[in-house]
Design an enzyme around this catalytic site. Structure first.
Site, PDB file in Angstrom:
ATOM      1  CD  GLU A   4      -5.313   0.621  -2.266  1.00  0.00           C
ATOM      2  OE1 GLU A   4      -5.783  -0.237  -1.796  1.00  0.00           O
ATOM      3  OE2 GLU A   4      -4.842   1.557  -1.634  1.00  0.00           O
TER       4      GLU A   4
ATOM      5  CG  ASP B 143      -1.725   1.247   1.374  1.00  0.00           C
ATOM      6  OD1 ASP B 143      -2.393   1.629   0.178  1.00  0.00           O
ATOM      7  OD2 ASP B 143      -2.141   1.695   2.425  1.00  0.00           O
TER       8      ASP B 143
ATOM      9  CG  ASP C  28      -0.422   3.298   6.094  1.00  0.00           C
ATOM     10  OD1 ASP C  28      -1.235   3.666   5.362  1.00  0.00           O
ATOM     11  OD2 ASP C  28      -0.101   3.947   7.296  1.00  0.00           O
TER      12      ASP C  28
END
Length: 161
Positions: A67, A7, A139
């Site tokens: 992502e 991420d 996160d």
């Protein structure tokens, strides 16, 4: 197969490692890579790269997933996120990893069942899908969700002739 979920973020990049054996998923490790907000941008990006390179060398994943960038209201934030994402993609590719890329909506749908899930719902489902783990913040939870999404997509691709 060991999968690394990422991420990306300039201040904090979440990471999560899972093992996928057929339909069975298990947690290996998760955490956050932080950069010094007072440091110049090039130094922060280089530090992020060095931390990712060490992480990949330590855990030897077979694949990675990241992502995709979403557009923030603040264009400067979106640009910094894009730069951090570029470092993440480059570090994984340099290590020879195939990298899956998923939109936040697709990740949420794969883990929670709806693309409009809240962060708390994603966190709760990650904890349910990978029982017994201690998640190192939001996160890291998002990174584990990305890894889970990638595992599901790889398993589906293997079933399709």
């Amino acid at each position: 197969m060991i999968l690394l979920g990422l991420d990306p973020g300039l201040g904090t990049t979440g990471w999560g490692l899972i093992r996928a054996e057929g339909n069975r998923l298990s947690h290996i490790a998760n955490g956050r890579l932080k950069t010094d907000s007072a440091a110049p941008l090039p130094r922060r990006l280089a530090h992020l790269d060095a931390m990712l390179t060490a992480l990949i060398a330590d855990h030897a994943p077979q694949a990675a997933a990241c992502e995709e960038v979403f557009v923030n209201a603040n264009p400067q934030s979106t640009l910094k996120l894009g730069q951090a994402r570029g470092v993440v993609l480059c570090a994984a590719a340099r290590a020879g990893l195939e990298v899956g890329e998923y939109s936040p909506t697709l990740v949420k749908k794969a883990v929670v069942g709806t693309g409009r899930a809240e962060k708390a719902q994603v966190h709760a489902m990650v904890a349910r899908l990978l029982p017994g783990l201690k998640i190192d913040g939001p996160d890291a939870a998002d990174a584990l969700a990305v890894a889970i999404c990638h595992a599901h997509h790889l398993a589906s691709a293997r079933r399709i002739p």
